[in-house]
Design a protein around this motif. Structure first.
Motif, PDB file in Angstrom:
ATOM      1  N   THR A  25      -2.911  -3.724 -15.952  1.00 37.61           N
ATOM      2  CA  THR A  25      -2.758  -2.179 -15.503  1.00 37.61           C
ATOM      3  C   THR A  25      -3.413  -1.601 -14.024  1.00 37.61           C
ATOM      4  OG1 THR A  25      -5.057  -1.901 -16.616  1.00 37.61           O
ATOM      5  CG2 THR A  25      -3.128  -1.677 -17.948  1.00 37.61           C
ATOM      6  N   LEU A  26      -3.856  -2.920 -13.356  1.00 42.81           N
ATOM      7  CA  LEU A  26      -4.380  -2.560 -12.097  1.00 42.81           C
ATOM      8  C   LEU A  26      -3.141  -2.863 -11.000  1.00 42.81           C
ATOM      9  CD1 LEU A  26      -7.980  -3.629 -12.646  1.00 42.81           C
ATOM     10  CD2 LEU A  26      -7.011  -1.559 -12.793  1.00 42.81           C
ATOM     11  N   THR A  27      -3.416  -2.330  -9.945  1.00 41.50           N
ATOM     12  CA  THR A  27      -2.513  -2.906  -8.785  1.00 41.50           C
ATOM     13  C   THR A  27      -3.197  -3.337  -7.586  1.00 41.50           C
ATOM     14  OG1 THR A  27      -2.647  -0.566  -7.878  1.00 41.50           O
ATOM     15  CG2 THR A  27      -0.815  -1.012  -9.297  1.00 41.50           C
ATOM     16  N   ASP A  28      -4.525  -3.412  -7.750  1.00 40.54           N
ATOM     17  CA  ASP A  28      -5.454  -3.997  -6.905  1.00 40.54           C
ATOM     18  C   ASP A  28      -6.943  -4.250  -7.300  1.00 40.54           C
ATOM     19  OD1 ASP A  28      -7.309  -1.402  -5.747  1.00 40.54           O
ATOM     20  OD2 ASP A  28      -5.241  -0.930  -6.079  1.00 40.54           O
ATOM     21  N   SER A  46      -6.576 -17.611   1.705  1.00 37.35           N
ATOM     22  CA  SER A  46      -6.218 -18.802   1.409  1.00 37.35           C
ATOM     23  C   SER A  46      -6.042 -19.188  -0.160  1.00 37.35           C
ATOM     24  CB  SER A  46      -6.951 -19.989   1.977  1.00 37.35           C
ATOM     25  OG  SER A  46      -7.030 -19.852   3.614  1.00 37.35           O
ATOM     26  N   LEU A  47      -5.138 -19.192  -0.981  1.00 40.04           N
ATOM     27  CA  LEU A  47      -5.043 -19.136  -2.248  1.00 40.04           C
ATOM     28  C   LEU A  47      -5.384 -20.645  -2.680  1.00 40.04           C
ATOM     29  CD1 LEU A  47      -1.470 -17.258  -3.043  1.00 40.04           C
ATOM     30  CD2 LEU A  47      -4.027 -16.323  -2.756  1.00 40.04           C
ATOM     31  N   ALA A  48      -6.060 -20.826  -3.711  1.00 41.01           N
ATOM     32  CA  ALA A  48      -6.833 -22.016  -4.236  1.00 41.01           C
ATOM     33  C   ALA A  48      -6.425 -22.302  -5.523  1.00 41.01           C
ATOM     34  CB  ALA A  48      -8.163 -22.083  -4.191  1.00 41.01           C
ATOM     35  N   ALA A  49      -5.083 -21.668  -6.080  1.00 36.90           N
ATOM     36  CA  ALA A  49      -4.754 -21.679  -7.615  1.00 36.90           C
ATOM     37  C   ALA A  49      -3.406 -21.516  -7.844  1.00 36.90           C
ATOM     38  CB  ALA A  49      -5.631 -20.944  -8.612  1.00 36.90           C
ATOM     39  N   ARG A  96     -11.107  -4.754  -0.956  1.00 33.15           N
ATOM     40  CA  ARG A  96     -10.020  -4.525  -1.777  1.00 33.15           C
ATOM     41  C   ARG A  96      -8.791  -5.470  -1.584  1.00 33.15           C
ATOM     42  NH1 ARG A  96      -8.696   1.563  -2.747  1.00 33.15           N
ATOM     43  NH2 ARG A  96     -10.349   1.280  -4.014  1.00 33.15           N
ATOM     44  N   ILE A  97      -8.503  -5.991  -2.774  1.00 27.69           N
ATOM     45  CA  ILE A  97      -7.585  -7.166  -2.977  1.00 27.69           C
ATOM     46  C   ILE A  97      -6.370  -6.713  -3.626  1.00 27.69           C
ATOM     47  CG2 ILE A  97      -7.133  -9.549  -3.402  1.00 27.69           C
ATOM     48  CD1 ILE A  97     -10.154  -9.983  -3.302  1.00 27.69           C
ATOM     49  N   PRO A  98      -4.879  -6.573  -3.152  1.00 29.84           N
ATOM     50  CA  PRO A  98      -3.853  -5.935  -4.071  1.00 29.84           C
ATOM     51  C   PRO A  98      -3.467  -7.135  -4.911  1.00 29.84           C
ATOM     52  CG  PRO A  98      -3.186  -6.608  -1.744  1.00 29.84           C
ATOM     53  CD  PRO A  98      -4.747  -6.759  -1.572  1.00 29.84           C
ATOM     54  N   TYR A 119      -1.140 -11.083  -3.622  1.00 27.20           N
ATOM     55  CA  TYR A 119      -0.628 -10.621  -2.402  1.00 27.20           C
ATOM     56  C   TYR A 119      -0.670 -11.923  -1.514  1.00 27.20           C
ATOM     57  CZ  TYR A 119       2.271  -6.560  -3.249  1.00 27.20           C
ATOM     58  OH  TYR A 119       3.037  -5.559  -3.794  1.00 27.20           O
ATOM     59  N   GLY A 120      -1.967 -12.473  -1.217  1.00 26.83           N
ATOM     60  CA  GLY A 120      -2.405 -13.152  -0.267  1.00 26.83           C
ATOM     61  C   GLY A 120      -3.002 -12.707   1.009  1.00 26.83           C
ATOM     62  N   ASN A 121      -3.581 -11.487   0.713  1.00 29.90           N
ATOM     63  CA  ASN A 121      -4.260 -10.814   1.783  1.00 29.90           C
ATOM     64  C   ASN A 121      -5.488  -9.905   1.095  1.00 29.90           C
ATOM     65  OD1 ASN A 121      -3.110  -8.441   1.197  1.00 29.90           O
ATOM     66  ND2 ASN A 121      -1.549  -9.207   2.280  1.00 29.90           N
ATOM     67  N   MET A 122      -6.525  -9.384   1.841  1.00 37.18           N
ATOM     68  CA  MET A 122      -7.495  -8.718   1.339  1.00 37.18           C
ATOM     69  C   MET A 122      -7.638  -7.519   2.492  1.00 37.18           C
ATOM     70  SD  MET A 122     -11.215 -10.524   1.636  1.00 37.18           S
ATOM     71  CE  MET A 122     -11.826 -10.779   3.257  1.00 37.18           C
ATOM     72  N   CYS A 123      -8.034  -6.376   1.964  1.00 38.48           N
ATOM     73  CA  CYS A 123      -8.692  -5.275   2.778  1.00 38.48           C
ATOM     74  C   CYS A 123      -9.877  -5.146   2.955  1.00 38.48           C
ATOM     75  CB  CYS A 123      -7.851  -3.845   2.594  1.00 38.48           C
ATOM     76  SG  CYS A 123      -8.128  -2.650   3.837  1.00 38.48           S
ATOM     77  N   CYS A 124     -10.762  -4.808   3.988  1.00 33.67           N
ATOM     78  CA  CYS A 124     -12.227  -4.692   4.119  1.00 33.67           C
ATOM     79  C   CYS A 124     -12.484  -3.851   5.668  1.00 33.67           C
ATOM     80  CB  CYS A 124     -12.942  -5.969   3.928  1.00 33.67           C
ATOM     81  SG  CYS A 124     -12.911  -7.042   5.051  1.00 33.67           S
ATOM     82  N   ARG A 125     -13.587  -3.593   5.442  1.00 37.09           N
ATOM     83  CA  ARG A 125     -14.473  -3.003   6.733  1.00 37.09           C
ATOM     84  C   ARG A 125     -15.707  -3.902   6.843  1.00 37.09           C
ATOM     85  NH1 ARG A 125     -18.749   0.398   7.891  1.00 37.09           N
ATOM     86  NH2 ARG A 125     -18.630   1.305   9.937  1.00 37.09           N
TER      87      ARG A 125
END
Length: 448
Positions: free
Chosen positions: A127-130, A248-251, A84-86, A262-268
């Protein structure tokens, strides 16, 4: 598996990816709808990445064969991710719905060694927040030194899509037909994949570096995916729960495929070392149950996970209430063999470095059994120490479900939490990945 067998297996995988790439190229040239072109272009990028990874693996195998280095493989495991990437839209874009509608098609590539998986395609707008990838991805045959690279790719969606925008309806074949030797096709695929990989990562291909057998590059005929962000996950990121990781942003914002991350992602990220889920060894042992030196019990023992389980007989394995003795085995457990005992009755001592001050005494029936049990215990404890926190408890991994349909309208995390769930409305695009596999399957049969 010996090196010759590994070599042949990798060559078969390369040949398969080359054929998949050729089929995806033909499908891309024949696409008449925007969603089909996006999916076909995604398949091309995935095939190119897999070909490069497999060629690197083949090079490592042959180098090891030349140097005659055959090492024992570490304990293996499987793992899964839910991503999940915000997003961070401007207030005027998200709340006031002002400005030009910016839509992108995004997906993730996950690579661990030569094994590469891709997620479903997700359509993203303001329309999406993540960005949510609900895929369950499992990697097998992985050691504790693994590096899981996660790459996020994006392609700007052109609303006024037309088949003519794809360019010429001619795709050059790979070297020769499918019946020709795989060497030319693999070499040609490598050159084209290297060029595609360089372009998609923001690099510039050298003039003349495109193979004449693959000119023009098939990926140039359709939508182009570019690397948006990436990160690498290691064993220290494994835990039985969701965790946030830096990207790490590439664009930059001036790129048409850019999205406000945001520069981060959430995962399990979970792990299941084989030493935690499969029996390491089993057999007959004699265990001292009391301080009396003559009080020994013949048991059937099973080494698995964080325990050495002792039963009265092998038939009692199916019943948990018939467990005779539980001996804890942890990363700091100490195992030694007494040298003072006769060869016919060697003794194995199992003690804990911390916690309970208890030493368990075992004996075997033959010197061969003593060697087998001590080596199994030492290796098991070593594997547990390599897997670190992954062996502190059992992490459940759900098996991946079948691919879901691509939806043009995805609910955000905010709407899932705040608003009650309701049936989704709107246009639902058919499962294009299934369509692609069906077309490629029929293409292979016709080619043979």
């Amino acid at each position: 598996m010996d090196m010759n067998t590994q070599d042949e297996e990798v060559l078969k995988q390369i040949e398969r990816e080359v054929r998949m790439r050729e089929g995806a190229s033909k499908l891309l040239a024949a696409c008449s709808q925007k969603e089909q072109a996006l999916e076909a272009s995604k398949s091309l990028l995935t095939c190119n990445t897999r070909i490069l990874a497999l060629l690197s693996q083949l090079q490592r195998i042959r180098k090891a064969e030349i140097l005659q280095r055959v090492g024992s493989r570490s304990d293996e495991n499987g793992r899964t991710c839910y991503l999940r990437i915000p997003l961070m839209w401007k207030d005027s874009e998200y709340f006031k719905n002002k400005g030009e509608l910016h839509r992108c098609a995004v997906f993730c590539l996950l690579q661990c060694g030569a094994e590469i998986h891709d997620t479903d395609l997700v359509m993203v707008d303001r329309t999406l927040t993540d960005i949510c990838f609900e895929d369950t991805i499992i990697f097998n045959d992985v050691g504790p030194e693994f590096q899981l690279r996660v790459e996020l790719y994006s392609s700007c969606v052109v609303e006024d899509f037309s088949p003519g925008a794809l360019g010429p309806r001619r795709v050059s074949r790979l070297a020769g037909s499918l019946g020709c030797s795989s060497g030319k096709k693999i070499r040609a695929a490598f050159e084209s994949a290297a060029v595609c990989g360089s372009i998609s990562s923001g690099g510039v291909a050298e003039p003349g570096s495109v193979s004449p057998l693959l000119s023009p590059d098939p990926s140039a005929l359709g939508p182009k995916y570019n690397l948006l962000a990436h990160t690498i996950l290691r064993i220290e990121h494994v835990q039985d729960g969701f965790k946030t990781h830096d990207l790490s942003l590439a664009a930059t914002e001036d790129n048409p495929f850019w999205l406000p991350l945001y520069g981060n992602m959430c995962c399990r990220l979970a792990a299941q070392p084989l030493c935690m889920i499969q029996p390491v060894t089993s057999g007959r042992l004699k265990v001292k149950l009391e301080e009396d030196p003559n009080c020994w019990e013949n048991v059937f023992a099973v080494l698995r996970g964080q325990s050495l389980l002792c039963y009265q007989s092998q038939e009692d394995l199916q019943s948990e209430d018939k467990l005779l003795l539980f001996i804890p085995i942890r990363k700091d457990t100490k195992v030694c063999v007494s040298d003072r005992d006769p060869v016919q009755c060697q003794t194995i001592y199992i003690s804990q470095q911390r916690g309970e001050d208890v030493t368990y005494t075992l004996t075997t029936h033959t010197p061969e059994d003593t060697q087998r049990w001590t080596e199994a215990l030492w290796k098991h404890i070593y594997n547990m120490s390599q897997w670190k926190q992954c062996c502190e408890g059992f992490m459940k991994i759900e098996m991946p479900s079948s691919r879901k349909s691509i939806t043009l309208k995805q609910r955000s995390l905010y709407h899932e939490i705040v608003t009650p769930s309701s049936p989704r409305k709107g246009l639902v695009v058919p499962d294009l990945s299934v369509e692609i596999r069906t077309l490629l399957s029929s293409y292979y049969k016709e080619s043979y």
